[in-house]
Design a protein around this motif. Structure first.
Motif, PDB file in Angstrom:
ATOM      1  N   ALA A   9      -7.381   5.826   2.545  1.00  0.00           N
ATOM      2  CA  ALA A   9      -7.781   6.835   1.559  1.00  0.00           C
ATOM      3  C   ALA A   9      -7.138   6.535   0.202  1.00  0.00           C
ATOM      4  N   TYR A  10      -5.870   6.166   0.219  1.00  0.00           N
ATOM      5  CA  TYR A  10      -5.150   5.827  -1.013  1.00  0.00           C
ATOM      6  C   TYR A  10      -5.774   4.586  -1.656  1.00  0.00           C
ATOM      7  N   ALA A  11      -6.080   3.579  -0.837  1.00  0.00           N
ATOM      8  CA  ALA A  11      -6.707   2.354  -1.358  1.00  0.00           C
ATOM      9  C   ALA A  11      -8.062   2.679  -1.998  1.00  0.00           C
ATOM     10  N   VAL A  65      -4.816  -2.725   3.218  1.00  0.00           N
ATOM     11  CA  VAL A  65      -3.841  -1.762   3.728  1.00  0.00           C
ATOM     12  C   VAL A  65      -3.086  -2.403   4.895  1.00  0.00           C
ATOM     13  N   THR A  66      -1.763  -2.298   4.889  1.00  0.00           N
ATOM     14  CA  THR A  66      -0.953  -2.788   6.010  1.00  0.00           C
ATOM     15  C   THR A  66      -0.194  -1.617   6.603  1.00  0.00           C
ATOM     16  N   ARG A  92      -3.016 -13.034  -4.548  1.00  0.00           N
ATOM     17  CA  ARG A  92      -4.351 -13.174  -5.122  1.00  0.00           C
ATOM     18  C   ARG A  92      -4.676 -12.049  -6.096  1.00  0.00           C
ATOM     19  N   GLY A  93      -3.630 -11.341  -6.538  1.00  0.00           N
ATOM     20  CA  GLY A  93      -3.801 -10.399  -7.634  1.00  0.00           C
ATOM     21  C   GLY A  93      -4.143  -8.979  -7.233  1.00  0.00           C
ATOM     22  N   SER A  94      -4.311  -8.726  -5.935  1.00  0.00           N
ATOM     23  CA  SER A  94      -4.620  -7.379  -5.481  1.00  0.00           C
ATOM     24  C   SER A  94      -3.328  -6.591  -5.265  1.00  0.00           C
ATOM     25  N   ARG A  95      -3.485  -5.304  -4.961  1.00  0.00           N
ATOM     26  CA  ARG A  95      -2.341  -4.497  -4.571  1.00  0.00           C
ATOM     27  C   ARG A  95      -2.553  -4.055  -3.133  1.00  0.00           C
ATOM     28  N   VAL A  96      -1.598  -4.394  -2.275  1.00  0.00           N
ATOM     29  CA  VAL A  96      -1.697  -4.030  -0.862  1.00  0.00           C
ATOM     30  C   VAL A  96      -0.935  -2.727  -0.643  1.00  0.00           C
TER      31      VAL A  96
END
Lengths: 298, 298
Positions: free
Chosen positions: A165-167, A222-223, A136-140
Motif C-alpha cells: 500500500a505504501y509503495a 517491497v521487502t 537501479r534507482g528505485s526505492r525499496v
C-alpha cells in the motif's frame, strides 16, 4: 492551532544526542518553514534552545518523563504517563500537531502512536517501513525495519500488505513483494521465514525470497521480514555504506503520520525527518495507505 | 595416499557455478602446489576438466548424486548416500584427504561433516565461523555465519565458546565476545537475543550486545548470533561492500577441517578456499580449536 500550516510534534528527549541535536534540528527545520513544537523537559529544552542561541524560538509542551533506550517500551509507557513520546503522540491525536517525529526508542514510538492514534482498519500490528535506495534507482520499501523484534508468520503477511500500500502511494503500480531470506529457493530460511513464505504465496505480487543483494539491487518493490532481521539488515547496510540510516522511516498501520528518526541522528537528520513528516502530513500519507489497504482487500 | 602432502577433497558439484568454476578453481590451487581430489559426477567433472584444457589433470572420486540448493539438506543426505558432499566428507574421515571444501549448501556440508567426522567433545551443535575484516585491522570471528537457520539460546553459548577457541588459535589472548543485536542495551532484541544475553553473561569475555557497526569496527573479537541473522548480516555487508563474501568460512565443532566457500564462488574464490583448507589442515586447526574448548571448560 487549526491553521493551514502543518505543525510537527518533535520528541525533544528521544535519541542518543537529545535534547541538543533534536532542538538544533528543530531550529533548522523551522528555518525552512516547517512549524515545530518541542515536547520534553522544559528546563532541558530551554537550556538547549539557549545553547543554540535561540531562546524562546520554538513552542515547548512540557513532559516530565522519558522512555530510556534500555527500557521495555510497552511497560515503560504504561507507567510513564507523562513520557515525552506519549505527550507528543497525544498532540497529534488532539489535532494540535499533524505529525510526530522521534529519534528515541522505536518500540516506544510505535507503542505511543498505537495508544494515542489507534490502528488503521484491518491492521493487526503496525510496523516500521524504511525506504532503501536501490542500485537501479528505485526505492525499496522494507517492512518491518525495526518496529517489533518478534513476529509470527501471519504478521509478515500484514507487513507485505502495508508495504505494498505504501509503495502504491509512492507511485508503484502493482508492486512486487519479496521475503528477505538467506537463499532464493522456497525451502530456505529459519522456521519463521519458511512459514511466512507459505502464507505469502497467496498474496498478489509475491515473487518469493530475496537475498540482501537482491534487495539492494531493487529486485522487488517491497521487502518483508521481522523487525529484528530488518533492523540488522538496515544497520549493517548503513554501517558498511555510511548512508542508509540518514533518512527517517515511517510507522505503517497507525492512524496518523508518525516517523522514527535514527537513534544516532544529528541535527541535520532530525531536520530532514521533520521535513519528511511535514510532507507526509501535507500529503495525507497515512490516510492514503489506509485507503490502499482497504482497496487491496476489497 | 598417506604421504606428507596435504590433500583437499573438493565437492565438484557444489555451488552456483559448479562444476566449471569449481574445477577451474581446483586447477588454480593445484598450480600453487595444493593437492586436490575432485568429488562428483565423473562425466561432468571430466567434461569440465576438458573444457579447462586439462583432461586428467586431477584425480576424481565418483559420486552419483548431488544435494540441490533447494533441498532440505539433512533429509537429502539421509536418502542420497552417494551425494558428492557426503562422499567428499568420507574421504576426510578415512584419511584419504586432510580437509573438505564445498561451495554447495552450507547446511548440507555441515550435516555431511557431522555424519562422517563427528562432533568435537563437548560440542552440541557445530556452526560456521566466518572472519570479518574490521575497520581497525582485526579479524572478527562471526558464529554462526549460516550453519543452522534456527537456534535455541543455549546454542549461542556453544557458538561463543567455539568462536573464542577459534579466536585464540588465531592469536587472540582472552578474546572478547559480543552478541549481535539491534541495540547495545541489555533488554534489546528479539526473544532469542534476550534469552541468549542472560546466558552469555556467565561467560568470561562477554561484553554484551554489539550492533552491526560495532562488529565492523572490531569492537569485539567474537560475535555470536543465530545462523539466519548471521547469514543476513554477512550477505548484507558483502552486497554493500562487494568484499566480505570472497573468503571461505570454517565449520567449527566437527572433528576435521571443513570449509564452506561462497555459493556464488568463481574459480579464484574456490582456489582461495582450497588454499585456506590446506593451511587449516597443515596447522591442525580443528584439533587446536578442540583443545582450546577443553582448556576453556576444564
Amino acid at each position: 492551532m487549526g491553521g493551514p500550516a502543518v505543525r510537527v510534534a518533535l520528541d525533544a528527549m528521544g535519541g542518543d544526542h537529545a535534547p541538543a541535536a533534536v532542538v538544533e534540528g528543530a531550529l533548522r527545520a523551522r528555518a525552512k518553514g516547517v512549524e515545530v513544537v518541542l515536547v520534553g523537559d522544559p528546563g532541558a529544552v530551554a537550556a538547549a534552545l539557549n545553547d543554540a542561541g535561540a531562546p524562546d524560538a520554538l513552542p515547548v509542551v512540557a513532559a516530565s518523563e522519558v522512555v530510556d533506550m534500555g527500557e521495555d517500551a510497552a511497560f515503560a509507557l504504561r507507567t510513564k504517563r507523562d513520557a515525552s513520546i506519549r505527550v507528543a503522540a497525544e498532540l497529534v491525536a488532539s489535532g494540535e500537531a499533524a505529525a510526530l517525529v522521534s529519534a528515541g526508542s522505536t518500540g516506544g514510538t510505535l507503542t505511543a502512536a498505537l495508544l494515542a492514534l489507534g490502528r488503521v482498519t484491518g491492521v493487526r500490528r503496525p510496523a516500521v517501513g524504511a525506504l532503501i535506495p536501490s542500485m537501479r534507482g528505485s526505492r525499496v520499501v522494507l517492512v518491518d525495519a525495526g518496529g517489533s523484534a518478534d513476529a509470527q508468520p501471519e504478521a509478515l503477511v500484514g507487513y507485505a500488505r502495508m508495504g505494498a500500500a505504501y509503495a502504491e502511494v509512492l507511485g508503484s503500480v502493482a508492486p512486487t513483494i519479496g521475503l528477505l531470506n538467506v537463499g532464493v529457493e522456497a525451502g530456505k530460511g529459519n522456521t519463521l521465514a519458511k512459514a511466512a513464505h507459505r502464507l505469502l504465496r497467496e498474496l498478489p505480487g509475491f515473487m518469493g525470497n530475496v537475498e540482501p543483494d537482491g534487495v539492494l539491487y531493487g529486485a522487488v518493490d517491497v521487502t518483508v521480514t521481522d523487525g529484528f532481521t530488518g533492523n540488522v539488515f538496515l544497520k549493517t547496510a548503513e554501517a558498511v555504506s555510511g548512508g542508509y540510516g540518514d533518512r527517517a522511516a515511517i510507522v505503517l498501520g497507525v492512524a496518523g503520520e508518525v516517523l522514527v528518526a535514527h537513534g544516532a541522528a544529528r541535527a541535520e537528520e532530525v531536520a530532514e525527518a521533520v521535513r519528511m513528516a511535514a510532507e507526509a502530513a501535507a500529503a495525507g500519507l497515512s490516510g492514503k495507505v489506509a485507503a490502499e489497504l482497504i482497496r487491496g482487500t476489497g
